[in-house]
Write an enzyme that holds these catalytic residues in place. Structure first.
Site, PDB file in Angstrom:
ATOM      1  N   LYS A 196      31.152  40.924  42.569  1.00  6.92           N
ATOM      2  CA  LYS A 196      30.980  42.291  42.066  1.00  6.92           C
ATOM      3  C   LYS A 196      31.110  42.296  40.547  1.00  6.92           C
ATOM      4  O   LYS A 196      32.190  42.198  39.987  1.00  6.92           O
ATOM      5  CB  LYS A 196      31.997  43.258  42.676  1.00  6.92           C
ATOM      6  CG  LYS A 196      31.425  44.661  42.609  1.00  6.92           C
ATOM      7  CD  LYS A 196      32.276  45.806  42.140  1.00  6.92           C
ATOM      8  CE  LYS A 196      33.136  45.807  40.963  1.00  6.92           C
ATOM      9  NZ  LYS A 196      32.477  46.294  39.719  1.00  6.92           N
ATOM     10  N   CYS A 305      40.451  38.194  26.378  1.00 11.04           N
ATOM     11  CA  CYS A 305      41.783  38.265  26.987  1.00 11.04           C
ATOM     12  C   CYS A 305      42.794  37.434  26.201  1.00 11.04           C
ATOM     13  O   CYS A 305      43.965  37.767  26.169  1.00 11.04           O
ATOM     14  CB  CYS A 305      41.727  37.852  28.442  1.00 11.04           C
ATOM     15  SG  CYS A 305      40.841  36.317  28.700  1.00 11.04           S
TER      16      CYS A 305
HETATM   17  P1  NAI Z   1      39.141  46.854  34.803  1.00 13.67           P
HETATM   18  O1  NAI Z   1      40.257  45.953  35.151  1.00 13.67           O
HETATM   19  O2  NAI Z   1      39.148  48.257  35.342  1.00 13.67           O
HETATM   20  O3  NAI Z   1      37.731  46.218  35.253  1.00 13.67           O
HETATM   21  C1  NAI Z   1      37.514  44.876  35.613  1.00 13.67           C
HETATM   22  C2  NAI Z   1      36.765  44.793  36.940  1.00 13.67           C
HETATM   23  O4  NAI Z   1      37.567  45.350  37.966  1.00 13.67           O
HETATM   24  C3  NAI Z   1      35.447  45.582  36.982  1.00 13.67           C
HETATM   25  O5  NAI Z   1      34.508  44.858  37.752  1.00 13.67           O
HETATM   26  C4  NAI Z   1      35.835  46.845  37.710  1.00 13.67           C
HETATM   27  O6  NAI Z   1      34.759  47.456  38.377  1.00 13.67           O
HETATM   28  C5  NAI Z   1      36.844  46.320  38.708  1.00 13.67           C
HETATM   29  N1  NAI Z   1      37.793  47.314  39.228  1.00 13.67           N
HETATM   30  C6  NAI Z   1      38.282  48.426  38.611  1.00 13.67           C
HETATM   31  N2  NAI Z   1      39.118  49.088  39.420  1.00 13.67           N
HETATM   32  C7  NAI Z   1      39.179  48.394  40.586  1.00 13.67           C
HETATM   33  C8  NAI Z   1      39.880  48.567  41.811  1.00 13.67           C
HETATM   34  N3  NAI Z   1      40.702  49.607  42.012  1.00 13.67           N
HETATM   35  N4  NAI Z   1      39.708  47.645  42.794  1.00 13.67           N
HETATM   36  C9  NAI Z   1      38.911  46.585  42.612  1.00 13.67           C
HETATM   37  N5  NAI Z   1      38.203  46.380  41.482  1.00 13.67           N
HETATM   38  C10 NAI Z   1      38.345  47.258  40.473  1.00 13.67           C
HETATM   39  O7  NAI Z   1      39.048  46.908  33.239  1.00 13.67           O
HETATM   40  P2  NAI Z   1      38.422  48.071  32.314  1.00 13.67           P
HETATM   41  O8  NAI Z   1      38.898  49.407  32.756  1.00 13.67           O
HETATM   42  O9  NAI Z   1      36.977  47.883  32.229  1.00 13.67           O
HETATM   43  O10 NAI Z   1      39.124  47.735  30.927  1.00 13.67           O
HETATM   44  C11 NAI Z   1      40.437  48.214  30.681  1.00 13.67           C
HETATM   45  C12 NAI Z   1      41.273  47.209  29.946  1.00 13.67           C
HETATM   46  O11 NAI Z   1      41.432  46.066  30.750  1.00 13.67           O
HETATM   47  C13 NAI Z   1      40.699  46.683  28.660  1.00 13.67           C
HETATM   48  O12 NAI Z   1      40.929  47.541  27.596  1.00 13.67           O
HETATM   49  C14 NAI Z   1      41.441  45.389  28.541  1.00 13.67           C
HETATM   50  O13 NAI Z   1      42.719  45.617  28.004  1.00 13.67           O
HETATM   51  C15 NAI Z   1      41.581  44.910  29.959  1.00 13.67           C
HETATM   52  N6  NAI Z   1      40.545  43.927  30.321  1.00 13.67           N
HETATM   53  C16 NAI Z   1      40.885  42.611  30.356  1.00 13.67           C
HETATM   54  C17 NAI Z   1      39.928  41.654  30.609  1.00 13.67           C
HETATM   55  C18 NAI Z   1      40.248  40.207  30.649  1.00 13.67           C
HETATM   56  O14 NAI Z   1      39.378  39.391  30.393  1.00 13.67           O
HETATM   57  N7  NAI Z   1      41.449  39.823  30.993  1.00 13.67           N
HETATM   58  C19 NAI Z   1      38.519  42.011  30.813  1.00 13.67           C
HETATM   59  C20 NAI Z   1      38.272  43.432  30.822  1.00 13.67           C
HETATM   60  C21 NAI Z   1      39.264  44.339  30.564  1.00 13.67           C
END
Ligand code: NAI
Ligand code: MG
Length: 499
Positions: A196, A305
């Site tokens: 996904k 990250c």
């Molecule tokens: P997110 O964690 O919501 O999104 C990442 C993935 O998780 C996406 O595919 C999203 O559709 C999915 N997702 C969201 N809610 C979910 C749920 N309840 N169950 C299963 N899958 C779910 O991240 P978002 O909101 O796009 O970004 C927020 C913050 O997260 C950023 O500002 C950053 O701090 C952090 N982040 C960290 C990343 C990393 O590489 N460690 C990458 C992206 C965001």
């Protein structure tokens, strides 16, 4: 001499790709969502809609998991030899390399990152990951175990078997790299997958699906379901027929995944947020530490990250490093992803831009000062100025929380023991770096930092072969390297008496 800016003309195939609503890949067929719904993905350089994409939901996840289950339990995939699995993953790498420019363009359009970066970083990294794990397909081995049980002679050995049906949920910062890093080891190990992609950047994963078809993977081995996290993502994480979930994204959602996985106790690996300390000692080679520190935070618009977002500088060099990093920040050419001279693109979405700007406001209200940057750039597209914050301390939100934008907080230090405590004073533990010419000090501090990766006199060096992952709330498990194969295999012990 200034280089003339040129907007890269879209390849015909890319223009044609985004002109049509994109479907999902389930059981070897391109299908719309069961609901018939679609959602838009935006070009963050303009804020305009780039393409419509099928909005998958629970019902689509159910269909994809059923396909992956059937492909794992009784499809032709289970009879592929390791060598055949390796060859087909390698073929996918070759196809991706052949279409590199199209993927680079689509990535820059969907994510906003500079085309020069997609070309030299994202796409070649994806190709390399596929090849690295293609090579592992024939090298996943168990052991023979000399056991002492019952005083008899036994032959005991372990097998490493594929874990089964894998759900993979990925973020938007490196959309294709995240897709290939998840798919490659799972497929090399013999698993089947439901992937996904992030709703902000679904396009390169879908286009990779076209190549998955061309490479000849049997139906149902790779399924790609696009949709939102709260619906499609949550359904995948909770699904009773999924054996393992691999997630990269926010720590907040990582915790939701753990709860959702409890129903059938599926295995979970997590690669989450960070607030990585980047430490510059006064005996460092300052000429490389300054650009190193700037790159550590400004690469990929700071949406990394393992970004070096807390910069600690020994007090005698503090002013020089702040000035040097700020000067580099002020020279970065901000622009649309598809312009040839762009060095920093927009952040991925309006939501992300607002999140970063609200962190800046919070920093200012607590007394932080911007040496450069500190605000949005322009009114069109989601641009944030590269920002260097001083007058910051560990009590402030901007120092404690992941901003995930081009914002570095710089703090002075004098005492080394105190510095290590401050560097470790965070719920995260993804990465850290130390800049010094003193080899003893470098390795001592590397051993004291609670982080999954420590760089010495460099920053952000990642490689398919080198394990990466987090201590503390930065995650569970290690990705990359042969360590990552453990996430996609189960160990089986077999034993029999031979006397
Ligand atoms: P997110 O964690 O919501 O999104 C990442 C993935 O998780 C996406 O595919 C999203 O559709 C999915 N997702 C969201 N809610 C979910 C749920 N309840 N169950 C299963 N899958 C779910 O991240 P978002 O909101 O796009 O970004 C927020 C913050 O997260 C950023 O500002 C950053 O701090 C952090 N982040 C960290 C990343 C990393 O590489 N460690 C990458 C992206 C965001
Ligand atoms: Mg987009």
């Amino acid at each position: 001499m200034a280089t003339a800016t040129q907007t890269i003309p879209m390849e015909k195939s890319v223009a044609a790709y985004v002109a049509k609503p994109r479907l999902m890949l389930i059981n070897g067929k391109w299908v719309p969502a069961a609901s018939g719904k679609t959602f838009p993905t935006y070009n963050p350089s303009t804020g305009e809609i780039l393409c419509q994409v099928a909005e998958g939901d629970k019902e689509d996840i159910d269909r994809a998991v059923a396909a992956a289950r059937a492909a794992f339990d009784k499809g032709p995939w289970r009879n592929f030899t390791p060598s055949e699995r390796g060859r087909i993953v390698w073929k996918l790498a070759d196809l991706l390399e052949k279409h590199a420019e199209e993927f680079a363009q689509l990535e820059s359009l969907d994510n906003g990152k500079p085309i020069t970066m997609s070309r030299i970083a994202d796409i070649p990294t994806s190709v390399d990951q596929l090849r690295y794990y293609a090579g592992w397909a024939t090298k996943i081995e168990g052991n023979t175990i000399p056991i002492s049980a019952h005083g008899a002679k036994f032959l005991a050995y372990t097998l490493r078997e594929p874990i089964g049906v894998v759900g993979q949920i990925i973020p938007w910062n490196f959309p294709l790299v995240m897709a290939t890093l998840k798919l490659a080891p799972a497929l090399a190990a013999g698993c089947t997958v439901v992937l996904k992609p992030a709703e902000q950047t679904p396009l390169t994963a879908l286009m990779l699906g076209e190549l998955v078809q061309e490479a000849g993977f049997p139906d149902g081995v790779v399924n790609i379901v696009t949709g939102y996290g709260e619906t499609a993502g949550a359904a995948l994480a909770a699904h009773p027929n999924v054996d393992k979930i691999a997630f990269t994204g926010s720590t907040e959602v990582g915790k939701l995944i753990v709860h959702a996985a409890a129903g059938n106790l599926k295995k979970v690996s997590l690669e989450l947020g960070g607030k990585s300390p980047n430490i510059v000692f006064q005996d460092a080679e300052i000429e490389s530490a300054i650009p190193g520190a700037a790159n550590a935070i400004f690469f990929n618009q700071g949406q990394v990250c393992c970004a070096g977002s807390r910069l600690y500088v020994e007090d005698k060099q503090f002013d020089k490093v702040v000035e040097g990093v700020s000067q580099l920040a002020s020279k970065i050419r901000l622009g649309p992803g598809m312009e040839s001279t762009t060095q920093m693109g927009p952040v991925v979405s309006e939501e992300q831009m607002n999140r970063v700007c609200s962190y800046l406001e919070s920093g200012f209200s607590e007394g932080a000062k911007a040496v450069v940057g500190g605000s949005r750039e322009g009114t069109k597209g989601y641009f944030v100025k590269p920002t260097v914050l001083v007058n910051t301390n560990e009590k402030m939100k901007v120092v404690r929380e992941e901003i995930f934008g081009p914002v570095v907080t710089v703090m002075p230090f004098s005492d080394v023991d105190d510095l290590v405590a401050r560097a470790n004073n965070t719920p995260f533990g993804l990465a850290a770096a130390v800049w010094t010419r003193d080899i003893k000090k470098a390795h001592r501090i590397a051993s004291e930092l609670r982080a999954g990766t420590v760089w010495i006199n460099c920053y952000g060096v990642l490689d398919s072969a080198m394990p990466f992952g987090g201590y503390k709330q930065s995650g569970w498990g290690r990705e990359m390297g042969h360590e990552m194969l453990n996430l996609y295999t189960e160990v089986k012990s077999v034993c029999t008496p031979i006397s």
